[in-house]
Write an enzyme that holds these catalytic residues in place. Structure first.
Site, PDB file in Angstrom:
ATOM      1  N   ARG A 213       0.857  -1.184   0.000  1.00  0.00           N
ATOM      2  CA  ARG A 213       0.000   0.000   0.000  1.00  0.00           C
ATOM      3  C   ARG A 213       0.890   1.230   0.000  1.00  0.00           C
ATOM      4  O   ARG A 213       1.928   1.264   0.685  1.00  0.00           O
ATOM      5  CB  ARG A 213      -0.894   0.038   1.257  1.00  0.00           C
ATOM      6  CG  ARG A 213      -2.091  -0.882   1.209  1.00  0.00           C
ATOM      7  CD  ARG A 213      -3.098  -0.445   0.118  1.00  0.00           C
ATOM      8  NE  ARG A 213      -4.228  -1.348   0.028  1.00  0.00           N
ATOM      9  CZ  ARG A 213      -4.283  -2.431  -0.756  1.00  0.00           C
ATOM     10  NH1 ARG A 213      -3.252  -2.746  -1.521  1.00  0.00           N
ATOM     11  NH2 ARG A 213      -5.366  -3.181  -0.787  1.00  0.00           N
TER      12      ARG A 213
ATOM     13  N   HIS B 113      -1.668   0.124  -9.668  1.00  0.00           N
ATOM     14  CA  HIS B 113      -2.252  -0.854  -8.738  1.00  0.00           C
ATOM     15  C   HIS B 113      -2.712  -2.112  -9.492  1.00  0.00           C
ATOM     16  O   HIS B 113      -3.885  -2.456  -9.518  1.00  0.00           O
ATOM     17  CB  HIS B 113      -3.433  -0.225  -7.969  1.00  0.00           C
ATOM     18  CG  HIS B 113      -3.740  -0.951  -6.696  1.00  0.00           C
ATOM     19  ND1 HIS B 113      -4.206  -0.315  -5.572  1.00  0.00           N
ATOM     20  CD2 HIS B 113      -3.661  -2.264  -6.356  1.00  0.00           C
ATOM     21  CE1 HIS B 113      -4.401  -1.195  -4.604  1.00  0.00           C
ATOM     22  NE2 HIS B 113      -4.082  -2.395  -5.064  1.00  0.00           N
TER      23      HIS B 113
ATOM     24  N   GLU C  68      -4.889   7.292  -4.681  1.00  0.00           N
ATOM     25  CA  GLU C  68      -5.040   6.602  -5.975  1.00  0.00           C
ATOM     26  C   GLU C  68      -6.304   7.066  -6.671  1.00  0.00           C
ATOM     27  O   GLU C  68      -7.368   7.097  -6.035  1.00  0.00           O
ATOM     28  CB  GLU C  68      -5.082   5.080  -5.748  1.00  0.00           C
ATOM     29  CG  GLU C  68      -3.725   4.556  -5.283  1.00  0.00           C
ATOM     30  CD  GLU C  68      -3.670   3.031  -5.162  1.00  0.00           C
ATOM     31  OE1 GLU C  68      -4.664   2.351  -5.477  1.00  0.00           O
ATOM     32  OE2 GLU C  68      -2.621   2.537  -4.747  1.00  0.00           O
TER      33      GLU C  68
HETATM   34  N1  LIG Z   1      -0.939  -4.370  -5.159  1.00  0.00           N
HETATM   35  C1  LIG Z   1      -1.947  -5.217  -5.105  1.00  0.00           C
HETATM   36  O1  LIG Z   1      -2.740  -5.307  -6.030  1.00  0.00           O
HETATM   37  C2  LIG Z   1      -2.085  -6.079  -3.930  1.00  0.00           C
HETATM   38  C3  LIG Z   1      -1.689  -5.632  -2.719  1.00  0.00           C
HETATM   39  N2  LIG Z   1      -1.825  -6.422  -1.619  1.00  0.00           N
HETATM   40  C4  LIG Z   1      -1.367  -5.852  -0.343  1.00  0.00           C
HETATM   41  O2  LIG Z   1      -0.447  -6.758   0.210  1.00  0.00           O
HETATM   42  C5  LIG Z   1      -0.722  -6.910   1.579  1.00  0.00           C
HETATM   43  C6  LIG Z   1      -0.282  -8.271   2.025  1.00  0.00           C
HETATM   44  O3  LIG Z   1      -1.105  -9.256   1.452  1.00  0.00           O
HETATM   45  P1  LIG Z   1      -1.029 -10.757   1.971  1.00  0.00           P
HETATM   46  O4  LIG Z   1       0.369 -11.211   1.946  1.00  0.00           O
HETATM   47  O5  LIG Z   1      -2.034 -11.520   1.219  1.00  0.00           O
HETATM   48  O6  LIG Z   1      -1.479 -10.557   3.462  1.00  0.00           O
HETATM   49  P2  LIG Z   1      -1.038 -11.416   4.697  1.00  0.00           P
HETATM   50  O7  LIG Z   1      -1.963 -11.026   5.786  1.00  0.00           O
HETATM   51  O8  LIG Z   1      -0.943 -12.848   4.329  1.00  0.00           O
HETATM   52  O9  LIG Z   1       0.446 -10.907   5.037  1.00  0.00           O
HETATM   53  C7  LIG Z   1       0.728  -9.670   5.621  1.00  0.00           C
HETATM   54  C8  LIG Z   1       1.900  -9.871   6.549  1.00  0.00           C
HETATM   55  O10 LIG Z   1       2.335  -8.623   7.034  1.00  0.00           O
HETATM   56  C9  LIG Z   1       2.754  -8.834   8.363  1.00  0.00           C
HETATM   57  N3  LIG Z   1       2.875  -7.608   9.102  1.00  0.00           N
HETATM   58  C10 LIG Z   1       1.932  -6.947   9.812  1.00  0.00           C
HETATM   59  N4  LIG Z   1       2.470  -5.882  10.410  1.00  0.00           N
HETATM   60  C11 LIG Z   1       3.777  -5.858  10.062  1.00  0.00           C
HETATM   61  C12 LIG Z   1       4.854  -5.010  10.371  1.00  0.00           C
HETATM   62  N5  LIG Z   1       4.698  -3.949  11.159  1.00  0.00           N
HETATM   63  N6  LIG Z   1       6.064  -5.307   9.860  1.00  0.00           N
HETATM   64  C13 LIG Z   1       6.254  -6.370   9.065  1.00  0.00           C
HETATM   65  N7  LIG Z   1       5.256  -7.232   8.748  1.00  0.00           N
HETATM   66  C14 LIG Z   1       4.037  -6.970   9.235  1.00  0.00           C
HETATM   67  C15 LIG Z   1       1.722  -9.771   8.919  1.00  0.00           C
HETATM   68  O11 LIG Z   1       2.175 -10.436  10.068  1.00  0.00           O
HETATM   69  C16 LIG Z   1       1.533 -10.715   7.766  1.00  0.00           C
HETATM   70  O12 LIG Z   1       2.375 -11.833   7.869  1.00  0.00           O
HETATM   71  C17 LIG Z   1      -2.216  -6.679   1.688  1.00  0.00           C
HETATM   72  O13 LIG Z   1      -2.580  -6.210   2.958  1.00  0.00           O
HETATM   73  C18 LIG Z   1      -2.487  -5.671   0.634  1.00  0.00           C
HETATM   74  O14 LIG Z   1      -2.428  -4.387   1.198  1.00  0.00           O
HETATM   75  C19 LIG Z   1      -2.331  -7.679  -1.687  1.00  0.00           C
HETATM   76  C20 LIG Z   1      -2.746  -8.175  -2.877  1.00  0.00           C
HETATM   77  C21 LIG Z   1      -2.684  -7.418  -4.099  1.00  0.00           C
HETATM   78  O1  LIG Z   2      -6.138  -7.352  -2.777  1.00  0.00           O
HETATM   79  C1  LIG Z   2      -5.563  -6.277  -2.547  1.00  0.00           C
HETATM   80  O2  LIG Z   2      -5.202  -5.915  -1.420  1.00  0.00           O
HETATM   81  C2  LIG Z   2      -5.310  -5.361  -3.629  1.00  0.00           C
HETATM   82  O3  LIG Z   2      -4.641  -4.379  -3.419  1.00  0.00           O
HETATM   83  C3  LIG Z   2      -5.919  -5.596  -4.921  1.00  0.00           C
HETATM   84  O4  LIG Z   2      -6.681  -4.439  -5.186  1.00  0.00           O
HETATM   85  P1  LIG Z   2      -7.777  -4.434  -6.342  1.00  0.00           P
HETATM   86  O5  LIG Z   2      -8.804  -5.425  -5.932  1.00  0.00           O
HETATM   87  O6  LIG Z   2      -7.088  -4.813  -7.593  1.00  0.00           O
HETATM   88  O7  LIG Z   2      -8.308  -3.055  -6.343  1.00  0.00           O
END
Ligand SMILES: NC(=O)C1=CN([C@@H]2O[C@H](COP(=O)(O)OP(=O)(O)OC[C@H]3O[C@@H](n4cnc5c(N)ncnc54)[C@H](O)[C@@H]3O)[C@@H](O)[C@H]2O)C=CC1
Ligand SMILES: O=C(O)C(=O)COP(=O)(O)O
Length: 617
Positions: free
Chosen positions: A306, A354, A335
């Site tokens: 993010r 994104h 965004e």
């Molecule tokens: N750019 C995009 O389209 C996408 C972005 N994302 C972002 O990626 C993030 C992570 O997704 P996932 O891996 O599926 O979630 P997840 O919940 O599996 O992993 C997030 C990890 O971050 C850790 N975490 C929390 N606070 C922390 C800190 N202060 N320092 C270091 N680690 C910390 C958690 O313990 C967890 O292991 C989502 O929250 C979302 O914001 C996810 C999918 C797509």
């Molecule tokens: O799954 C997430 O956290 C994402 O950031 C993906 O975002 P989107 O559904 O592509 O707008």
């Protein structure tokens, strides 16, 4: 031998993204430890839409204001899909709901529409803020986030409004990880800049000499689903991968061959940093001026998490000051970013709009994952991906189902015994169980529901039970009386006591006269009332109950039975509890329909009937 102890509440770990965002409050005297695997977590929400599809467990609930019982389209719940969703998910939704796909709504348009919707599905672009919940007028039961990050949803407001929030945490993991790797490699080899250069007619081979990845140190910050997949892939590229995540399981890191390190070590030693933590108050601007100042000169940063986890001004300065050699950003604090965003136009920065989750495969998967979660939640079924409520494993739920019903009914009975329903502030719940790890969250929520709903016009469900109790100054303490015995049966009994209140049925008070006390147990999967005050009884908790206190003597049952017969009130059961023969007794009479006031008065007027109360279950 029975021993007293506070329940040890084993609850599963939250979805990693939700861990720091969960805002459910629990009474001070109870501590929750989270220890079970996260793949089998489920939650039930009290949205009672019509049901004919899966046979997954549900708990008995009061119907939501919009619930319906037929399958006709007008009675189907309405789901507003506010951002583009994959066709397979839409098809699934249309099967069970009226689906309104309205994209690009303004905040005002969303607030107007939401008043007519039972569920809302969004991606990352829609801000589901407090105003949205307030505008829903209580109708909105579920918000589905078709993706992982739920930073665009006000979870506190959702919880206060009893609205469940579910996400789709698994279907876009690989897509996001692949995009992270795409940005990492593209950044290292200047792919985007070189592409633009060639397209503008230039051929600048020396300008776009890149850096190699092999042997370089990559720090993954946030070693969850995406972070660990990035780490796996980066290992395949020959990188030395370290990770920082305060909550990450060490065994997963070991399996992948990643060393878990502290934040300082991660940011001071890395050649590349890849961000994969959720945006929370704790991670907001985690990479700030101070953090950049500690980094190795020439570090390269990838952000597919993010925008808000980076202080964007500080990054810009670090790029200009030569600390950060390059950055690749998929996400931005705002965004879309403004047209003159300094980072977007920086020559050392590669940007994408994104796109992390934007593959055909991920979007179909996310759409199905979220549609299933939303439809299930609307039907009062289990939600494996709830982010704003305690979750209960499916197997625990199946087992607890009759006890959940018992809990709600005991709460409902106890509060009806309070004079005018006034002054209910202190409730003590005692569970008798041979289980050392009894999970009581669901039971407590349903007792809260049973107590609150009859005395005020608030819709209580598992999502808002603790919040509502706290708001109303209701303090619920729990104790578990541990029995030696077979752990086959999760619970022997539940006792609900309400302290410091007047009772409208004196016999419902305990010996000391301090609390209203009701107790029950489950027999053959049916909840039974087994004790009121000091009087034992055994009545199944169905329909309505008349409780009469009388002087114990022959003929009383007959007299009461005759009056009910004359009044055409069908009796389903009768049970008499007494302390000793020919002293006082309490008769519990189950009736199928509510007797007229006059009928109850005729019973109350029978000689030797001392007290009478009518209770609805
Ligand atoms: N750019 C995009 O389209 C996408 C972005 N994302 C972002 O990626 C993030 C992570 O997704 P996932 O891996 O599926 O979630 P997840 O919940 O599996 O992993 C997030 C990890 O971050 C850790 N975490 C929390 N606070 C922390 C800190 N202060 N320092 C270091 N680690 C910390 C958690 O313990 C967890 O292991 C989502 O929250 C979302 O914001 C996810 C999918 C797509
Ligand atoms: O799954 C997430 O956290 C994402 O950031 C993906 O975002 P989107 O559904 O592509 O707008």
């Amino acid at each position: 031998m029975a021993s007293l102890k506070t329940p040890s509440l084993k609850t599963p770990p939250l979805s990693l993204s939700s861990k720091s965002l969960l805002r459910c409050s629990f009474p001070n005297n109870i501590r929750f430890s989270r220890s079970q695997p996260q793949s089998h977590r489920f939650l039930i929400v009290n949205a009672a839409a019509p049901g004919s599809f899966s046979k997954k467990p549900t708990i008995p609930t009061v119907p939501s204001p919009t619930s319906s019982s037929s399958g006709s389209s007008s009675k189907k719940p309405t789901v507003l899909v506010a951002e583009k969703l994959g066709e397979a998910g839409l098809a699934l939704l249309r099967h069970h709901a009226n689906v309104d796909c309205s994209y690009n709504l303004s905040p005002e348009e969303l607030r107007v529409k939401i008043a007519h919707c039972d569920a809302l599905i969004v991606r990352s672009a829609t801000k589901v803020n407090r105003a949205v919940f307030e505008s829903s007028g209580g109708r909105l039961k579920v918000v589905g986030r078709a993706g992982v990050g739920i930073d665009n949803v006000d979870l506190a407001a959702a919880t206060e409004h009893g609205c469940l929030v579910v996400n789709a945490p698994t279907a876009n993991t690989v897509a996001a990880a692949e995009h992270g790797i795409a940005l990492l490699t593209a950044m290292a080899r200047n792919v985007a800049q070189a592409d633009a250069s060639v397209k503008s007619g230039k051929w600048q081979r020396s300008k776009y000499v890149g850096v190699s990845l092999v042997g370089k140190r990559l720090a993954v910050l946030g070693f969850g689903k995406v972070g660990s997949e990035v780490a796996r892939r980066a290992k395949g590229l020959g990188m030395h991968v370290i990770a920082h995540d305060p909550y990450a399981p060490g065994d997963l890191a070991r399996v992948i061959g990643v060393e878990l390190v502290g934040l300082k070590e991660a940011i001071t030693t890395a050649d590349f940093i890849s961000l994969h933590m959720p945006l929370t108050p704790a991670t907001s601007k985690m990479l700030n001026a101070e953090a950049f100042s500690k980094m190795k000169k020439g570090v390269r940063i990838v952000n597919v998490a993010r925008g808000g986890v980076i202080d964007e001004d500080a990054l810009w300065r670090a790029l200009n000051g030569g600390i950060v050699a390059q950055a690749a950003l998929d996400v931005f604090t705002e965004e879309p970013p403004s047209k003159d965003n300094k980072l977007v136009h920086h020559e050392k920065v590669t940007v994408t709009p994104h796109l992390g989750a934007s593959t055909m495969e991920a979007q179909e998967g996310v759409a199905i994952e979220i549609a299933e979660a939303v439809v299930g939640a609307l039907k009062g079924e289990l939600a494996a991906t709830a982010v704003n409520a305690p979750m209960v494993p499916a197997e625990v739920l199946n087992e607890l189902k009759p006890y959940v019903e018992l809990a709600e009914k005991l709460g409902r009975l106890a509060v009806q015994l309070v004079s005018g329903g006034r002054g209910v502030k202190t409730v003590k719940v005692s569970y008798t169980s041979s289980r050392a790890d009894l999970d009581t969250r669901l039971l407590r929520a349903m007792i809260t529901k049973g107590i609150i709903e009859p005395i005020c016009n608030i819709y209580v469900n598992l999502v808002n039970a603790d919040y509502t109790a706290k708001q109303r100054g209701l303090r619920i303490t729990e104790e578990c009386i541990h029995l030696d015995g077979s752990p086959e049966c999760p619970l022997e009994s539940i006792k609900v006591q309400i302290a410091n209140v007047e009772s409208k049925f004196a016999s419902s008070k305990s010996e000391a006269g301090a609390e209203i006390k009701v107790e029950g147990r489950v027999k053959d999967k049916i909840p039974h009332l087994t004790k009121v005050g000091s009087f034992r009884m055994d009545v199944s908790l169905e329909g309505c109950i008349i409780l009469c206190r009388q002087v114990d003597q022959p003929g009383m049952i007959g007299k009461v039975g005759s009056i009910l017969g004359e009044e055409n009130v069908n009796v389903s059961f009768m049970s008499v509890g007494r302390i000793a023969p020919r002293t006082h007794a309490v008769m519990a009479i189950g009736v199928d329909e509510q007797p007229r006031k006059e009928s109850l008065k005729r019973i109350a007027d029978i000689p030797f009937i001392e007290d009478l109360v009518f209770l609805k279950l």
